[in-house]
Design an enzyme around this catalytic site. Structure first.
Site, PDB file in Angstrom:
ATOM      1  N   LYS A 177      36.133  35.881  47.397  1.00 61.19           N
ATOM      2  CA  LYS A 177      36.688  37.103  47.062  1.00 61.19           C
ATOM      3  C   LYS A 177      35.246  38.043  46.887  1.00 61.19           C
ATOM      4  O   LYS A 177      34.233  37.913  45.961  1.00 61.19           O
ATOM      5  CB  LYS A 177      37.398  37.286  45.750  1.00 61.19           C
ATOM      6  N   SER A 231      27.110  39.874  37.331  1.00 67.99           N
ATOM      7  CA  SER A 231      26.708  40.443  36.004  1.00 67.99           C
ATOM      8  C   SER A 231      26.924  39.287  34.993  1.00 67.99           C
ATOM      9  O   SER A 231      27.915  38.571  35.127  1.00 67.99           O
ATOM     10  CB  SER A 231      27.292  41.671  35.631  1.00 67.99           C
ATOM     11  N   VAL A 234      30.440  40.148  33.388  1.00 68.67           N
ATOM     12  CA  VAL A 234      31.531  39.443  33.933  1.00 68.67           C
ATOM     13  C   VAL A 234      31.329  37.884  34.046  1.00 68.67           C
ATOM     14  O   VAL A 234      32.427  37.227  34.093  1.00 68.67           O
ATOM     15  CB  VAL A 234      31.762  39.985  35.503  1.00 68.67           C
ATOM     16  N   GLY A 235      30.302  37.202  34.297  1.00 66.93           N
ATOM     17  CA  GLY A 235      29.970  35.973  34.440  1.00 66.93           C
ATOM     18  C   GLY A 235      30.493  35.368  33.052  1.00 66.93           C
ATOM     19  O   GLY A 235      31.166  34.168  33.142  1.00 66.93           O
ATOM     20  N   GLU A 252      25.808  32.489  38.407  1.00 68.77           N
ATOM     21  CA  GLU A 252      24.362  32.819  38.645  1.00 68.77           C
ATOM     22  C   GLU A 252      24.501  34.432  38.164  1.00 68.77           C
ATOM     23  O   GLU A 252      25.113  35.141  38.835  1.00 68.77           O
ATOM     24  CB  GLU A 252      23.946  32.886  40.118  1.00 68.77           C
ATOM     25  N   CYS A 286      18.829  40.387  41.265  1.00 69.77           N
ATOM     26  CA  CYS A 286      18.499  40.019  40.032  1.00 69.77           C
ATOM     27  C   CYS A 286      17.294  39.506  39.843  1.00 69.77           C
ATOM     28  O   CYS A 286      16.972  39.040  38.540  1.00 69.77           O
ATOM     29  CB  CYS A 286      19.626  38.656  39.982  1.00 69.77           C
ATOM     30  N   GLN A 333      26.452  52.558  39.552  1.00 72.24           N
ATOM     31  CA  GLN A 333      24.828  52.031  39.577  1.00 72.24           C
ATOM     32  C   GLN A 333      23.739  53.106  39.418  1.00 72.24           C
ATOM     33  O   GLN A 333      23.127  53.068  38.637  1.00 72.24           O
ATOM     34  CB  GLN A 333      24.677  51.276  40.999  1.00 72.24           C
ATOM     35  N   GLU A 387      18.905  44.673  31.715  1.00 69.44           N
ATOM     36  CA  GLU A 387      19.040  44.820  32.999  1.00 69.44           C
ATOM     37  C   GLU A 387      19.326  46.260  33.351  1.00 69.44           C
ATOM     38  O   GLU A 387      20.372  46.486  33.206  1.00 69.44           O
ATOM     39  CB  GLU A 387      19.764  43.897  33.685  1.00 69.44           C
TER      40      GLU A 387
HETATM   41  P1  ADP Z   1      27.405  43.498  39.990  1.00 68.13           P
HETATM   42  O1  ADP Z   1      26.792  44.000  38.709  1.00 68.13           O
HETATM   43  O2  ADP Z   1      26.693  42.736  40.715  1.00 68.13           O
HETATM   44  O3  ADP Z   1      28.524  44.553  40.667  1.00 68.13           O
HETATM   45  P2  ADP Z   1      29.883  42.432  38.648  1.00 68.13           P
HETATM   46  O4  ADP Z   1      29.579  41.227  37.766  1.00 68.13           O
HETATM   47  O5  ADP Z   1      30.329  43.538  38.329  1.00 68.13           O
HETATM   48  O6  ADP Z   1      28.442  42.384  39.520  1.00 68.13           O
HETATM   49  O7  ADP Z   1      30.733  41.794  40.031  1.00 68.13           O
HETATM   50  C1  ADP Z   1      30.421  40.484  40.681  1.00 68.13           C
HETATM   51  C2  ADP Z   1      31.660  40.014  41.288  1.00 68.13           C
HETATM   52  O8  ADP Z   1      32.851  39.768  40.380  1.00 68.13           O
HETATM   53  C3  ADP Z   1      32.491  41.155  42.238  1.00 68.13           C
HETATM   54  O9  ADP Z   1      33.130  40.507  43.349  1.00 68.13           O
HETATM   55  C4  ADP Z   1      33.473  41.681  41.245  1.00 68.13           C
HETATM   56  O10 ADP Z   1      34.737  42.022  42.112  1.00 68.13           O
HETATM   57  C5  ADP Z   1      33.893  40.338  40.461  1.00 68.13           C
HETATM   58  N1  ADP Z   1      34.784  40.784  39.350  1.00 68.13           N
HETATM   59  C6  ADP Z   1      34.701  41.891  38.516  1.00 68.13           C
HETATM   60  N2  ADP Z   1      35.276  41.208  37.375  1.00 68.13           N
HETATM   61  C7  ADP Z   1      35.930  40.413  37.267  1.00 68.13           C
HETATM   62  C8  ADP Z   1      36.883  39.534  36.671  1.00 68.13           C
HETATM   63  N3  ADP Z   1      37.439  40.014  35.564  1.00 68.13           N
HETATM   64  N4  ADP Z   1      37.179  38.262  37.104  1.00 68.13           N
HETATM   65  C9  ADP Z   1      36.934  37.982  38.133  1.00 68.13           C
HETATM   66  N5  ADP Z   1      36.005  38.524  39.255  1.00 68.13           N
HETATM   67  C10 ADP Z   1      35.372  39.517  38.742  1.00 68.13           C
END
Ligand code: ADP
Length: 496
Positions: A177, A231, A234-235, A252, A286, A333, A387
């Protein structure tokens, strides 16, 4: 302006629409009136289809000899080399970073393809003696099954390649995804694999948003592991969801990386590194150098030269070869960057250059922000701790290498770090004392090569590494005991 078209999911070797038929727009961040394409807004039903296809393909793929799997990766690497310019241009258009960098991003996928192709003939396990007579012991790597991948937009081909190529050579099938801002580059990567002869169903792409398309992948009962880059916020969600079903999960995440410049450094070299580290990819890495920790003796000289060089940067559309810094990827952003510039001002730091969104026709249609340097900053300020993921860096003064390392370690993250010095003793002290996944000496915080471990500590990662260690994540160990004594031998009991 190139035409925008509709792109589909890739499931079971076919390009298919999402079950709902819904799509979302992918805009060019340098000119938001340019629609790069429409992509499938997938949901759980599409994820289920993709996992089903990956499951069906696994049996044959896991029994394909690893060197043969590697040969497909090798061919994909060659195809990517042929298409490097085309894919780099697509990437600049959807993500914004300048062509030099998007060529580098495609090159990283090529490097990973060739490196992991070779892994098909290694994938070493080990043998070890048995405590019993006439018994042979070995440990071998075996694939996991269907693995899920969720990726960010800042390295839209390189990061998917870090995950897909090792996963494939190890004998897994995948569902990815990609980030909603940059799905085209992942589609391009998979096109190269398909043209290289990858069997149907081995890699599947489901485009869409995190909560609707990412979360169902993490929660799917038939997905055996999740590899995530994004991020820390979300991680944490992804890691906790994966933990509920005991899925291995590689995370990561963010960074707040420091470049230390000591009094004995080559200051001009440090300024070259600072510019590239802080403003490469418009700070959206990052590993971006978002803190400069500079020793008192060279502080003023460093700041003067850094500011002078920053003022000469040319902001604009990354497809223009004369531009040195592109836009930010999206509205969210740029809003974050603007917010942190305000926070920095309110905290009492001084803007040495930048600080605003640029004016002018050429730039009014994109998400541009001036490269910005804060000085007079304290290590505990929010701009020095959190960050930002934009073209903003903060200079902090220090007195010694010991204090510099302490400041470098004082954030919640621990990804990359760098030190500029000509004193080998100080360099080694920094290598020893900085708690981070990567330390560069006389080079900036960015520039990882694909055949070393990549990742970090604390809020940056949960202990896994990509690059050279990726096959540790995408395989599991099987211990094998072969008794050729023709009698029952009991370990720990019959070994006296
Ligand atoms: P960035 O700050 O690099 O955009 P994010 O953490 O927002 O990073 O997004 C990284 C990935 O995680 C993207 O592919 C995003 O669609 C996905 N993502 C965001 N929210 C969720 C979630 N609740 N569950 C799984 N994947 C998610």
């Amino acid at each position: 302006m190139a035409q925008s078209k509709i792109y589909k999911n890739f499931i079971g070797g076919e390009w298919v629409e999402s079950r709902s038929g819904q799509t979302f727009e992918n805009l060019n961040p340098a000119d938001t009136s340019d629609v790069v394409g429409y992509f499938q807004d997938s949901s759980e039903a599409d994820v289920n289809d993709a996992v089903e296809a990956a499951k069906a393909a696994w049996e044959k793929w896991r029994l394909t000899p690893a060197p043969k799997r590697g040969e497909i990766l090798y061919r994909a690497g060659e195809i990517l080399s042929e298409r490097k310019e085309e894919y780099a241009r697509d990437m600049t258009r959807e993500m914004g970073k300048i062509l030099k960098e998007t060529r580098g991003d495609v090159q990283e996928a090529i490097d990973t393809a060739f490196y992991m192709a070779g892994e098909g003939r290694r994938m070493f396990g080990f043998t070890t003696p048995s405590e019993l007579k006439d018994k042979f012991n070995m440990a071998m790597r075996v694939p996991l099954g269907v693995v899920g991948m969720i990726t960010p937009w800042n390295f839209p081909m390189a990061i998917p390649s870090w995950k897909i190529f090792p996963a494939l050579v190890c004998g897994n099938t995948c569902v990815i995804k990609p980030a909603e801002d940059t799905p085209l580059s992942t589609i391009n990567l998979v096109r190269a694999l398909v043209d290289a002869g990858l069997p149907k169903g081995v890699v599947n792409i489901v485009t869409g948003h995190g909560p609707t398309a990412g979360a169902p992948l993490v929660n799917h009962k038939d997905v055996r592991a999740i590899s995530f880059t994004g991020s820390s916020e979300v991680g944490r969600i992804v890691g906790q969801a994966a933990a509920a079903s005991f899925k291995p999960c590689s995370l990561e995440m963010g960074g707040k990386n420091a470049i230390i410049v000591l009094d004995d450094a080559n200051v001009d070299l440090a300024v070259d590194g600072a510019l590239w580290g802080a403003f490469g990819t418009a700070g959206q890495r990052c590993t971006a150098a978002s803190r400069m920790i500079v020793q008192r003796g060279v502080h003023d000289e460093f700041v003067a030269k850094f500011v002078e060089r920053t003022k000469k940067m040319k902001i604009g559309d990354g497809l223009d070869e004369t531009v040195t810094m592109g836009p930010q990827v999206n509205k969210q952003q740029i809003d974050t960057t603007v917010k942190y510039v305000e926070i920095g001002k309110n905290e009492g730091a001084k803007i040495a250059t930048g600080g605003s969104r640029p004016n002018g026709d050429r730039l009014s249609r994109g998400w541009f922000h001036e490269p910005t340097i804060f000085t007079n900053a304290h290590p505990k300020m929010r701009i020095a701790q959190e960050e930002i993921f934009g073209p903003v860096t903060t200079v902090i003064q220090t007195t010694s290498v010991e204090e510099a390392a302490e400041i470098a370690n004082s954030t919640m993250y621990g990804l990359s770090s760098a030190i500029y010095t000509r004193d080998v003793n100080k360099a080694f002290r920094a290598i020893r004392d900085i708690y981070a996944g990567i330390t560069y000496v006389n080079a900036p915080t960015i520039g990882a090569e694909v055949h070393l471990p990549f990742g970090g500590v604390k809020a940056t990662g949960n202990g896994h590494r990509e690059g050279s260690q990726a096959i540790d994540f995408f395989t599991t160990w099987k211990a094998v005991y072969i008794d050729y004594s023709d009698k029952l031998q009991r370990a720990q009991i019959d070994n006296e």
